[in-house]
Design a protein around this motif. Sequence first.
Motif, PDB file in Angstrom:
ATOM      1  N   ASP A 155       0.865  -1.179   0.000  1.00 10.99           N
ATOM      2  CA  ASP A 155       0.000   0.000   0.000  1.00 10.99           C
ATOM      3  C   ASP A 155       0.902   1.229   0.000  1.00 10.99           C
ATOM      4  O   ASP A 155       1.588   1.508   0.995  1.00 10.99           O
ATOM      5  N   ILE A 156       0.914   1.946  -1.110  1.00 12.76           N
ATOM      6  CA  ILE A 156       1.789   3.122  -1.186  1.00 12.76           C
ATOM      7  C   ILE A 156       1.023   4.315  -1.755  1.00 12.76           C
ATOM      8  O   ILE A 156      -0.020   4.157  -2.404  1.00 12.76           O
ATOM      9  N   ALA A 157       1.580   5.486  -1.516  1.00  9.96           N
ATOM     10  CA  ALA A 157       1.076   6.713  -2.126  1.00  9.96           C
ATOM     11  C   ALA A 157       2.231   7.356  -2.877  1.00  9.96           C
ATOM     12  O   ALA A 157       3.298   7.572  -2.291  1.00  9.96           O
ATOM     13  N   LEU A 158       2.031   7.601  -4.170  1.00  7.88           N
ATOM     14  CA  LEU A 158       3.006   8.350  -4.967  1.00  7.88           C
ATOM     15  C   LEU A 158       2.474   9.776  -5.018  1.00  7.88           C
ATOM     16  O   LEU A 158       1.502  10.068  -5.716  1.00  7.88           O
ATOM     17  N   LEU A 159       3.101  10.642  -4.257  1.00  4.19           N
ATOM     18  CA  LEU A 159       2.557  11.974  -4.012  1.00  4.19           C
ATOM     19  C   LEU A 159       3.248  13.020  -4.883  1.00  4.19           C
ATOM     20  O   LEU A 159       4.467  13.201  -4.818  1.00  4.19           O
ATOM     21  N   ILE A 160       2.430  13.687  -5.700  1.00  3.95           N
ATOM     22  CA  ILE A 160       2.896  14.776  -6.558  1.00  3.95           C
ATOM     23  C   ILE A 160       2.717  16.088  -5.798  1.00  3.95           C
ATOM     24  O   ILE A 160       1.683  16.316  -5.164  1.00  3.95           O
ATOM     25  N   LEU A 161       3.718  16.956  -5.874  1.00  2.00           N
ATOM     26  CA  LEU A 161       3.662  18.232  -5.158  1.00  2.00           C
ATOM     27  C   LEU A 161       3.293  19.382  -6.091  1.00  2.00           C
ATOM     28  O   LEU A 161       3.586  19.340  -7.290  1.00  2.00           O
ATOM     29  N   LYS A 162       2.665  20.372  -5.531  1.00  2.00           N
ATOM     30  CA  LYS A 162       2.342  21.601  -6.261  1.00  2.00           C
ATOM     31  C   LYS A 162       2.544  22.788  -5.323  1.00  2.00           C
ATOM     32  O   LYS A 162       2.581  22.622  -4.093  1.00  2.00           O
ATOM     33  N   LYS A 174      -5.154  15.581  -6.694  1.00  2.28           N
ATOM     34  CA  LYS A 174      -5.764  15.231  -7.977  1.00  2.28           C
ATOM     35  C   LYS A 174      -4.793  14.462  -8.873  1.00  2.28           C
ATOM     36  O   LYS A 174      -5.215  13.693  -9.728  1.00  2.28           O
ATOM     37  N   ARG A 175      -3.503  14.698  -8.692  1.00  2.35           N
ATOM     38  CA  ARG A 175      -2.511  14.044  -9.547  1.00  2.35           C
ATOM     39  C   ARG A 175      -1.731  12.941  -8.835  1.00  2.35           C
ATOM     40  O   ARG A 175      -0.991  12.199  -9.464  1.00  2.35           O
ATOM     41  N   GLN A 187      -1.565   9.139 -16.492  1.00  3.14           N
ATOM     42  CA  GLN A 187      -1.425  10.074 -17.599  1.00  3.14           C
ATOM     43  C   GLN A 187      -1.902  11.436 -17.105  1.00  3.14           C
ATOM     44  O   GLN A 187      -3.101  11.601 -16.834  1.00  3.14           O
ATOM     45  N   ILE A 188      -0.987  12.345 -16.940  1.00  6.61           N
ATOM     46  CA  ILE A 188      -1.298  13.687 -16.447  1.00  6.61           C
ATOM     47  C   ILE A 188      -1.496  14.596 -17.652  1.00  6.61           C
ATOM     48  O   ILE A 188      -0.615  14.704 -18.516  1.00  6.61           O
ATOM     49  N   ARG A 189      -2.641  15.245 -17.732  1.00  9.21           N
ATOM     50  CA  ARG A 189      -2.977  16.083 -18.877  1.00  9.21           C
ATOM     51  C   ARG A 189      -3.406  17.482 -18.415  1.00  9.21           C
ATOM     52  O   ARG A 189      -3.532  17.757 -17.238  1.00  9.21           O
ATOM     53  N   GLY A 190      -3.645  18.342 -19.392  1.00  9.07           N
ATOM     54  CA  GLY A 190      -4.108  19.693 -19.095  1.00  9.07           C
ATOM     55  C   GLY A 190      -3.007  20.652 -18.708  1.00  9.07           C
ATOM     56  O   GLY A 190      -3.270  21.694 -18.083  1.00  9.07           O
ATOM     57  N   LEU A 191      -1.744  20.342 -19.082  1.00  7.36           N
ATOM     58  CA  LEU A 191      -0.632  21.220 -18.742  1.00  7.36           C
ATOM     59  C   LEU A 191      -0.236  22.078 -19.934  1.00  7.36           C
ATOM     60  O   LEU A 191      -0.443  21.703 -21.092  1.00  7.36           O
TER      61      LEU A 191
END
Length: 399
Positions: A155-162, A174-175, A187-191
């Motif tokens: 059980d892991i969380a891959l955490l993206i920072l903003k 959200k990401r 797939q990260i979109r909208g950038l």
Amino acid sequence: MRTSIIFIIISTLFLLQACKQDLGYKEPSINDGVKPAPVYDVSVRNLPGKAALTYALPADKNLLYVKAVYKMSNGKEAETKSSYYSNSLTVEGFADTLSHEVKLYSVSRGEISSDPVTVTIKPLEAPIFTVLKNVKIVNAFGGYNLATINPDTSDIALLILKKNDFNEYEVDNKRSIYTNQNTISAQIRGLDTVASTVRYFIRDRWGNTTDTAVAAVKPLFEQEIPPTTFKDFTMPGDGVQALNGLTHVYYMWDNRYNYPFISFTNQAASGPGPNIVTFDMGVSAKLSRIWIRPYPEGSRWYYLTTMKRFEFWGSEQPNPNGALDDTWHLLGSYEVIKPSGLPYGTDNALDVATASAGFNWEIDINAPKVRYIRIRCLENFAGGTAQSVAELKPYGDLR
């Protein structure tokens, strides 16, 4: 007769009296104050971020369970229990490969612990570091693709920072990805198509974290291909539209989502093989993805004639005989996964919400520019090969 009745009454009274007598049975004491014997012959198997302990149990009828007491890498004390039916337990929550002491206790039914048996473990590299080391971030249309592996299915969380309003980094929920799957992708979109950096780290369920990693990204330009030049391009071998000609291929881009404004092939008329529809975008484009909104039969049943396994093919100049020859390029093979896993004909709220939002299908980034698109249905959720599509939007680069 009267004598028999009296005999029965007397016998019954005698039995009732006997039932009240103390037959000498005593419940075993569960709080006798006796300390149980400890476990013995303990063996250790070190694993990623944890260790499995196997032991022999003492011959004690009052034994209830065995517990392990230890400190995790974050300094917090942890406790793991295993009933007397088992002779093993696992201690978890380590994020280093140092030596750690674990104390094992036998515990009686009266909650009295034995003297401890101390063993030393040395966990292997924790799963969070394996996940981090294998992260690959690749530029994509309108964003980036992220992939890694989680071989221990932890059980892991891959955490993206903003950055927040105070110009401080915080987790972008959200990401970010929360999972226990052995393969991880997003797939990260909208950038915007400007160079930037992605900051991320991995966390496990005990709060252990990796350092923050940084990747440079520069999303590729992406736009929706305008449907103003789209048209039906039915070819030899294509599926026959169903329902007395009420449905048409060109309904896939008319911005209407319900019957009869859909593309819907007729299984009987089209045959048992894969059903195909073809259309002409009217322009050549390097495609990035195709968004498809399934047709909601009966207003909400999405997983009926919705395509389950299918392919996209593209061409700049197709052979007019309709053959999928070398004038066509396979843009991708896909499978729709029903989120709930419920049987055919049963959709829950998550199924409906997922399908009504539509599915984005990534196109092979190495595929050439194409003008003509074919959708080839290999299997639908009903078990046939007919296909139904309510709405479709291709994305890519027209330049």
